[in-house]
Every structure is written in structure tokens, then in C-alpha cells.
Design a protein around this motif. Structure first.
Motif, PDB file in Angstrom:
ATOM      1  N   TRP A   8       0.912  -1.359   0.120  1.00 15.58           N
ATOM      2  CA  TRP A   8      -0.044   0.033  -0.032  1.00 15.58           C
ATOM      3  C   TRP A   8       0.874   1.349  -0.026  1.00 15.58           C
ATOM      4  O   TRP A   8       0.625   2.127  -0.566  1.00 15.58           O
ATOM      5  N   PRO A  37       2.679 -16.046   0.929  1.00 17.20           N
ATOM      6  CA  PRO A  37       0.983 -15.879   0.783  1.00 17.20           C
ATOM      7  C   PRO A  37       0.962 -14.428   0.685  1.00 17.20           C
ATOM      8  O   PRO A  37       1.557 -13.367   1.380  1.00 17.20           O
ATOM      9  N   SER A  40      -4.534  -8.612  -0.070  1.00 17.10           N
ATOM     10  CA  SER A  40      -5.079  -7.589  -0.661  1.00 17.10           C
ATOM     11  C   SER A  40      -3.763  -6.621  -0.755  1.00 17.10           C
ATOM     12  O   SER A  40      -4.073  -5.583  -1.387  1.00 17.10           O
ATOM     13  N   ARG A  42      -2.612  -4.662   1.509  1.00 17.66           N
ATOM     14  CA  ARG A  42      -3.144  -3.598   2.304  1.00 17.66           C
ATOM     15  C   ARG A  42      -1.855  -3.122   3.475  1.00 17.66           C
ATOM     16  O   ARG A  42      -2.167  -2.382   4.124  1.00 17.66           O
ATOM     17  N   SER A  43      -1.073  -4.120   3.503  1.00 18.77           N
ATOM     18  CA  SER A  43      -0.021  -3.673   4.230  1.00 18.77           C
ATOM     19  C   SER A  43       0.798  -2.759   3.702  1.00 18.77           C
ATOM     20  O   SER A  43       0.878  -2.441   2.457  1.00 18.77           O
ATOM     21  N   CYS A  48       4.250  -7.989   2.768  1.00 18.17           N
ATOM     22  CA  CYS A  48       3.566  -8.634   1.595  1.00 18.17           C
ATOM     23  C   CYS A  48       4.477  -8.660   0.303  1.00 18.17           C
ATOM     24  O   CYS A  48       3.666  -8.886  -0.596  1.00 18.17           O
ATOM     25  N   ALA A  58      -3.939 -15.047  -2.772  1.00 15.43           N
ATOM     26  CA  ALA A  58      -4.944 -15.902  -1.977  1.00 15.43           C
ATOM     27  C   ALA A  58      -6.465 -15.236  -2.352  1.00 15.43           C
ATOM     28  O   ALA A  58      -7.437 -15.679  -2.048  1.00 15.43           O
ATOM     29  N   GLY A  78      -9.598 -18.287   3.249  1.00 15.15           N
ATOM     30  CA  GLY A  78      -8.573 -17.280   3.658  1.00 15.15           C
ATOM     31  C   GLY A  78      -8.402 -16.055   2.738  1.00 15.15           C
ATOM     32  O   GLY A  78      -7.896 -14.931   3.428  1.00 15.15           O
ATOM     33  N   PRO A 100      -9.883  -3.545  10.904  1.00 15.48           N
ATOM     34  CA  PRO A 100      -9.169  -2.630  10.890  1.00 15.48           C
ATOM     35  C   PRO A 100      -9.671  -1.186  10.336  1.00 15.48           C
ATOM     36  O   PRO A 100     -10.870  -1.511   9.880  1.00 15.48           O
ATOM     37  N   GLY A 101      -8.936  -0.178   9.811  1.00 16.53           N
ATOM     38  CA  GLY A 101      -9.507   0.904   9.262  1.00 16.53           C
ATOM     39  C   GLY A 101      -9.895   0.970   7.781  1.00 16.53           C
ATOM     40  O   GLY A 101     -10.072   1.862   7.258  1.00 16.53           O
ATOM     41  N   GLY A 109      -5.030 -12.112   5.579  1.00 19.65           N
ATOM     42  CA  GLY A 109      -3.917 -10.796   6.172  1.00 19.65           C
ATOM     43  C   GLY A 109      -4.337 -10.621   7.245  1.00 19.65           C
ATOM     44  O   GLY A 109      -3.317 -10.079   8.032  1.00 19.65           O
ATOM     45  N   HIS A 116      -5.735  -4.946  14.531  1.00 21.89           N
ATOM     46  CA  HIS A 116      -6.377  -4.239  15.669  1.00 21.89           C
ATOM     47  C   HIS A 116      -7.577  -3.294  15.095  1.00 21.89           C
ATOM     48  O   HIS A 116      -7.447  -2.805  14.129  1.00 21.89           O
ATOM     49  N   LEU A 161       2.928 -13.300  10.121  1.00 25.05           N
ATOM     50  CA  LEU A 161       3.606 -12.556   8.883  1.00 25.05           C
ATOM     51  C   LEU A 161       3.376 -13.614   7.699  1.00 25.05           C
ATOM     52  O   LEU A 161       4.268 -13.226   6.906  1.00 25.05           O
ATOM     53  N   GLY A 165       2.819 -20.663   6.663  1.00 20.44           N
ATOM     54  CA  GLY A 165       1.932 -21.685   5.691  1.00 20.44           C
ATOM     55  C   GLY A 165       0.873 -20.737   5.242  1.00 20.44           C
ATOM     56  O   GLY A 165       0.631 -19.825   5.725  1.00 20.44           O
ATOM     57  N   ILE A 167      -2.738 -19.707   4.876  1.00 16.84           N
ATOM     58  CA  ILE A 167      -4.185 -20.125   5.693  1.00 16.84           C
ATOM     59  C   ILE A 167      -5.267 -20.373   4.788  1.00 16.84           C
ATOM     60  O   ILE A 167      -5.467 -19.773   3.830  1.00 16.84           O
TER      61      ILE A 167
HETATM   62  C1  LIG Z   1      -6.320   2.461   4.974  1.00 16.00           C
HETATM   63  C2  LIG Z   1      -5.836   1.179   5.896  1.00 16.00           C
HETATM   64  C3  LIG Z   1      -6.089   1.214   7.141  1.00 16.00           C
HETATM   65  C4  LIG Z   1      -5.585   0.155   7.966  1.00 16.00           C
HETATM   66  N1  LIG Z   1      -5.761   0.210   9.343  1.00 16.00           N
HETATM   67  C5  LIG Z   1      -5.510  -0.633  10.156  1.00 16.00           C
HETATM   68  C6  LIG Z   1      -5.695  -0.766  11.300  1.00 16.00           C
HETATM   69  O1  LIG Z   1      -6.565   0.103  11.951  1.00 16.00           O
HETATM   70  N2  LIG Z   1      -5.223  -1.963  12.005  1.00 16.00           N
HETATM   71  C7  LIG Z   1      -4.402  -2.520  11.701  1.00 16.00           C
HETATM   72  O2  LIG Z   1      -4.014  -3.504  12.509  1.00 16.00           O
HETATM   73  N3  LIG Z   1      -4.124  -2.626  10.319  1.00 16.00           N
HETATM   74  C8  LIG Z   1      -4.244  -1.516   9.562  1.00 16.00           C
HETATM   75  N4  LIG Z   1      -4.013  -1.580   8.160  1.00 16.00           N
HETATM   76  C9  LIG Z   1      -3.246  -2.707   7.831  1.00 16.00           C
HETATM   77  C10 LIG Z   1      -4.005  -3.812   7.293  1.00 16.00           C
HETATM   78  O3  LIG Z   1      -5.061  -4.299   8.041  1.00 16.00           O
HETATM   79  C11 LIG Z   1      -2.851  -5.067   7.421  1.00 16.00           C
HETATM   80  O4  LIG Z   1      -1.821  -4.811   6.791  1.00 16.00           O
HETATM   81  C12 LIG Z   1      -3.608  -6.262   6.866  1.00 16.00           C
HETATM   82  O5  LIG Z   1      -2.954  -7.479   7.287  1.00 16.00           O
HETATM   83  C13 LIG Z   1      -3.675  -6.304   5.427  1.00 16.00           C
HETATM   84  O6  LIG Z   1      -4.242  -7.609   4.779  1.00 16.00           O
HETATM   85  P1  LIG Z   1      -4.152  -7.919   3.444  1.00 16.00           P
HETATM   86  O7  LIG Z   1      -5.229  -9.062   3.316  1.00 16.00           O
HETATM   87  O8  LIG Z   1      -4.261  -6.659   2.499  1.00 16.00           O
HETATM   88  O9  LIG Z   1      -2.737  -8.911   3.380  1.00 16.00           O
HETATM   89  P2  LIG Z   1      -1.386  -8.520   2.731  1.00 16.00           P
HETATM   90  O10 LIG Z   1      -0.939  -7.108   3.188  1.00 16.00           O
HETATM   91  O11 LIG Z   1      -1.375  -8.880   1.248  1.00 16.00           O
HETATM   92  O12 LIG Z   1      -0.427  -9.468   3.650  1.00 16.00           O
HETATM   93  C14 LIG Z   1      -0.309  -9.073   5.115  1.00 16.00           C
HETATM   94  C15 LIG Z   1       0.182 -10.436   5.565  1.00 16.00           C
HETATM   95  O13 LIG Z   1      -0.543 -11.304   5.529  1.00 16.00           O
HETATM   96  C16 LIG Z   1      -0.080 -12.628   5.109  1.00 16.00           C
HETATM   97  N5  LIG Z   1      -1.198 -13.307   4.406  1.00 16.00           N
HETATM   98  C17 LIG Z   1      -2.072 -13.038   3.530  1.00 16.00           C
HETATM   99  N6  LIG Z   1      -2.886 -13.883   3.172  1.00 16.00           N
HETATM  100  C18 LIG Z   1      -2.330 -14.800   3.733  1.00 16.00           C
HETATM  101  C19 LIG Z   1      -2.725 -16.409   3.915  1.00 16.00           C
HETATM  102  N7  LIG Z   1      -4.081 -16.665   3.181  1.00 16.00           N
HETATM  103  N8  LIG Z   1      -2.393 -17.228   4.664  1.00 16.00           N
HETATM  104  C20 LIG Z   1      -1.028 -16.668   5.223  1.00 16.00           C
HETATM  105  N9  LIG Z   1      -0.651 -15.609   5.248  1.00 16.00           N
HETATM  106  C21 LIG Z   1      -1.224 -14.703   4.553  1.00 16.00           C
HETATM  107  C22 LIG Z   1       1.036 -11.971   4.211  1.00 16.00           C
HETATM  108  O14 LIG Z   1       2.104 -12.974   3.676  1.00 16.00           O
HETATM  109  C23 LIG Z   1       1.554 -11.036   4.720  1.00 16.00           C
HETATM  110  O15 LIG Z   1       2.473 -11.297   5.816  1.00 16.00           O
HETATM  111  C24 LIG Z   1      -4.613  -0.656   7.522  1.00 16.00           C
HETATM  112  C25 LIG Z   1      -4.262  -0.553   6.311  1.00 16.00           C
HETATM  113  C26 LIG Z   1      -4.682   0.397   5.316  1.00 16.00           C
HETATM  114  C27 LIG Z   1      -4.278   0.388   3.780  1.00 16.00           C
END
Ligand SMILES: Cc1cc2nc3c(=O)[nH]c(=O)nc-3n(C[C@H](O)[C@H](O)[C@H](O)COP(=O)(O)OP(=O)(O)OC[C@H]3O[C@@H](n4cnc5c(N)ncnc54)[C@H](O)[C@@H]3O)c2cc1C
Length: 433
Positions: A8, A37, A40, A42-43, A48, A58, A78, A100-101, A109, A116, A161, A165, A167
Motif C-alpha cells: 500500500w 502468501p 490484498s 493493504r500492508s 507482503c 490468495a 482465507g 481495521p481501518g 491478511g 486491531h 506474517l 504456511g 491459511i
Molecule cells: C487504509 C488502511 C487502514 C488500515 N488500518 C489498520 C488498522 O486500523 N489496524 C491494523 O492492524 N491494520 C490496519 N491496516 C493494515 C492492514 O489491516 C494489514 O496490513 C492487513 O494485514 C492487510 O491484509 P491484506 O489482506 O491486505 O494482506 P497483505 O497485506 O497482502 O498481507 C499481509 C500479511 O498477511 C500474509 N497473508 C495474507 N494472506 C495470507 C494467507 N491466506 N495465509 C497466510 N498468510 C497470509 C502475507 O504474507 C503478509 O505477511 C490498514 C491498512 C490500510 C491500507
């Protein structure tokens, strides 16, 4: 190799092979080198990203598996988005216990970062409400984890993180709600000490609390901001759900739109626009919990060099002095973000070995990437956080050192034994060196 899937914050950039997963019963594809893995994206940083490796995307694992409307127990794949779960369960009187936000986050993720929300003081982190999940390892072994069966894998994977493996599915305990609405209150506060008082008072009667803080204010105004709090509530008479967001940042400008002048003007305006006394309002959960989702691809406004988010938590004993010092250093640097968030975490323990949430005060800000200037500032913030026995959030990080990571997350020693030998990430290679 494909460079379309970035994080992100759009920093650092990574080139990765991408394999889209669609079938939860299929084995993992053959891997040429290390893999990670991916949800979205969004990290913000490199948890990621897997430069030179393979992303196991995924998002195609997005099916509901089971739902019990009497108990609120939901099982889904997942890659399902939290937003899709809310679309399904809110009309049925259930809600995700922690969000989250942004709602554009997958279940995998959310577990892997043990995310949180604004209700941490009441409900803890996402992992506190995960009943079970299935993990698929690169050797083909798959097994179910709960806090009773494979409990050590359960603890390593919550906040793990993505390294333990894939999920495949997860079972979540939802919570009952009267509808899609919140009774909310907003008021401004003039100094940092007021934030701590308001948080303590509000935690008693409000399940959700969060504050925006003016990161450009200095001197007596340091730490001034706007406090929001709310509770789930029945819909007000005649209420309509808001229309889905249509705004989109249409292109990436050649330079960051966030600079010292725009920041000061926005922060001053936003503070003075807020009510001095409590203002009450009924708000739908979409704009209230996910205000940033209103403008798609807002991350582009930081220009081609991207931005870095910095989120830390400081324990109660050091929080007030530590946050003051952090805000002083940020204001003196003349940089910072439109959105600086302050929140009190509560005492409910996280269940993950590497979970970030812990009791104390958390501060989060975005910084346009200005190269060395930005990295030096973030190192100076790390000095404060480490000195205060706090921690920096890996989900939002792109540059913390291995030394700092090991200090912030002493569980890393136990965690290492659970890493899948075929899995890695940019983050992990950086902090484990
Ligand atoms: C606008 C905005 C607001 C946010 N607000 C908050 C907040 O209030 N609180 C908070 O805690 N975070 C917040 N975040 C961060 C976000 O919630 C985390 O980064 C979240 O983990 C992103 O999930 P994702 O699906 O996009 O995963 P990704 O960012 O793609 O991956 C995150 C992690 O999850 C792992 N992963 C993903 N899918 C799997 C799977 N199926 N199996 C195993 N591992 C997997 C990846 O390897 C990586 O390590 C925010 C992000 C944004 C952009």
C-alpha cells in the motif's frame, strides 16, 4: 516477473512471480524459489512483498463455507475480504468483532498481522476471535489449528506474517449487533494530557475510541486533536445506507501532494472545524469505521516514491512522555501526515507469538518518502520507542532494523521454528539478517 503487486505504501518496489490460487483443496503449486502468501496488499511496507520470489495470491480463495445464524460462527476461505463478510452478516444482525481501518483486507491478511481496530480496549485484536484455521505447508501437509489442537502453530500463525504456511480457511466468532449504525460522539481536545483523560473516561462507556492528532502543533498546543467514540446502535428512523464510494485518485502525480505547507494548512483547518463540545451523531459503519475507503487509491497522492507509515505502541508507564517526545520530533521535522492517529490499546492479551497489539498507547502516521531525510527521522522515532520499551508494527513497516525488531518482538526466537522452509518475505530477510 511482474511488478504490478506492490504494497500500500508503494515502497519498497518488488518484482515477483504471481500465482493466483483458486481451489482450497489443491496442493500448493511447484515453487521455483522462495514464496509468500498474499492477501490484498493493504500492508504498507514489505511484509507482503517477496522480491525475486513468488507471491501466492490468495484472493481467489474467497468462498463462504459455513455459517450458523444462531451462534454467529462463520467459516470462510482465507482470501475472503472482511468487507464481503460484513455485507453478508450485518443484515443478519452480526458483525466482525474486530476490523481495521479498511474493509479491503482478507481474512488471511488479518490473521497474519493480527490486526486491531478502534475497539481494542474492549475486544482485543482480530486473533482473539479466531476459533480455528487450516494451514497448508509447502511439503503438502495440512492441519487444523485451534488453541487446543496444534496450539503452538495457532500462536505462531496469529501475527505470523504469512511465514508459517498458507491459511486456507478460518472460523471466526462474530458478535451480535442491532444493525449497521453507530451512536457516535466527537469533540476536540487542546493538549496531549486531555487525550489520556478522555480515553480513560470514554473506555468505560464506549466500545470504540480513536483520536486524530495535529502532528504539526507545537508548544502548548502539542498533542491537540479530535476525539471520536461510539457504540453499536439501532438504525435511526428513516436512515438510508450511504452510497458506495465513487471517488478515486485518478493518477499518480509526479511529486507528493503532501508537504509542509499543505500539512499545516490541513491540520489547522481540521482541528478548528471540530466541535469544542461533544457533538452526537448517528453514523453508518461504512464511513465511520472505514473513512479512508471513501477515496479509492488515495495512496497515489504521495507520488511515485510512495510513502512510509510509522505505527508504534508505548506501554502505559512510558506512554505520555514517549508520545510527547515523538510528536515533538515529528513537528520539528516539518513533515508528517494528514492522518495521525492516537489510540489506547487495552489489556486483553494477544494470542500470537509476534502480535503487535499490547497494552499502551499507539500512534500512527504516514510520511511521504523523501529519502534519507525520512529514514533518519524514523530512526530517531525508533530511538524513542525502543527507549520507552515499545514496539513498531511490522504491517506498517519498511525499514526497521533487525536489532530493533528482535528487541520489540522477543517471541521471534520461538517463532523461527515454525517458518515454512519455502516461505520468506522482504520484511523477514531484512530483520532476520
Ligand atoms: C487504509 C488502511 C487502514 C488500515 N488500518 C489498520 C488498522 O486500523 N489496524 C491494523 O492492524 N491494520 C490496519 N491496516 C493494515 C492492514 O489491516 C494489514 O496490513 C492487513 O494485514 C492487510 O491484509 P491484506 O489482506 O491486505 O494482506 P497483505 O497485506 O497482502 O498481507 C499481509 C500479511 O498477511 C500474509 N497473508 C495474507 N494472506 C495470507 C494467507 N491466506 N495465509 C497466510 N498468510 C497470509 C502475507 O504474507 C503478509 O505477511 C490498514 C491498512 C490500510 C491500507
Amino acid at each position: 516477473m511482474n511488478d504490478a503487486l506492490q504494497s500500500w505504501g508503494r515502497y519498497p518496489r518488488a518484482r515477483q512471480r504471481v500465482i493466483r490460487l483458486r481451489d482450497r483443496f489443491a496442493p500448493l503449486p511447484a515453487l521455483e524459489s522462495h514464496a509468500l502468501p498474499r492477501g490484498s496488499g493493504r500492508s504498507y511496507g514489505d511484509v507482503c512483498l517477496d522480491d525475486g520470489g513468488t507471491l501466492l495470491d490468495a484472493r481467489g480463495l474467497d468462498r463462504f463455507i459455513a455459517f450458523d445464524p444462531a451462534t454467529g460462527v462463520l467459516r470462510c476461505e482465507g482470501g475472503m475480504l472482511l468487507g464481503t463478510i460484513l455485507d453478508f452478516c450485518v443484515p443478519r444482525g452480526w458483525f466482525l468483532p474486530v476490523v481495521p481501518g479498511t474493509r479491503f483486507v482478507t481474512v488471511g491478511g488479518a490473521i497474519a498481522n493480527d490486526v486491531h481496530g478502534k475497539n481494542h480496549h474492549a475486544s482485543g485484536s482480530f486473533g482473539c476471535h479466531v476459533r480455528a484455521f487450516e494451514l497448508l505447508r509447502s511439503d503438502g501437509h495440512r492441519f487444523t489449528c485451534t488453541d487446543a489442537d496444534n496450539a503452538d502453530w495457532f500462536a505462531a500463525t496469529l501475527g505470523g506474517l504469512g511465514l508459517t504456511g498458507l491459511i486456507i480457511w478460518a472460523e471466526l466468532q462474530l458478535r451480535r449487533v442491532p444493525g449497521a449504525w453507530f451512536d457516535t460522539e466527537t469533540l476536540r481536545f487542546d493538549r496531549l494530557a486531555d487525550f489520556f483523560e478522555l480515553s480513560a473516561q470514554s473506555a468505560r462507556d464506549h466500545e470504540y475510541t480513536v483520536a486524530w492528532v495535529d502532528c504539526t502543533a507545537r508548544g502548548a498546543a502539542l498533542g491537540r486533536g479530535v476525539f471520536s467514540r461510539g457504540n453499536h446502535a439501532a438504525p435511526p428512523a428513516g436512515a438510508d445506507a450511504p452510497r458506495p464510494a465513487r471517488l478515486r485518485m485518478p493518477f499518480t502525480p509526479p511529486f507528493s501532494l503532501v508537504n509542509g505547507a499543505s500539512l499545516r494548512a490541513f491540520n489547522t483547518f481540521h482541528f478548528h472545524r471540530a466541535p469544542k463540545l461533544v457533538r452526537r451523531a448517528s453514523r453508518h459503519y461504512l464511513p465511520w469505521l472505514f473513512p479512508l475507503d471513501h477515496i479509492r487509491e488515495w495512496n497515489r497522492m504521495y507520488g511515485p516514491r510512495g510513502f512510509l507509515q510509522y505505527q508504534c505502541v508505548l506501554p502505559p508507564a512510558t506512554a505520555q512522555d514517549g508520545v510527547r517526545e515523538l510528536l515533538e520530533r515529528i513537528a520539528a521535522s516539518g513533515t508528517g501526515s494528514f492522518l495521525a492517529v492516537l489510540k489506547q490499546f487495552g489489556g486483553m492479551p494477544s494470542r500470537g507469538l509476534l502480535s503487535f497489539p499490547r497494552p499502551g498507547t499507539t500512534l500512527a502516521l504516514d510520511f511521504a518518502n523523501q529519502g534519507q531525510r525520512t529514514f533518519e527521522l524514523l530512526d530517531r522515532l525508533d530511538d524513542v520507542v525502543a527507549g520507552a520499551s515499545g514496539a513498531v508494527y511490522p504491517a506498517k513497516d519498511a525499514r526497521m532494523s533487525g536489532e530493533r525488531f528482535r528487541q520489540y518482538f522477543p517471541g521471534w526466537r520461538q517463532f523461527e521454528a515454525f517458518i515454512d522452509p519455502a516461505f520468506s518475505s522482504g520484511f523477514w530477510r531484512r530483520v532476520s539478517l
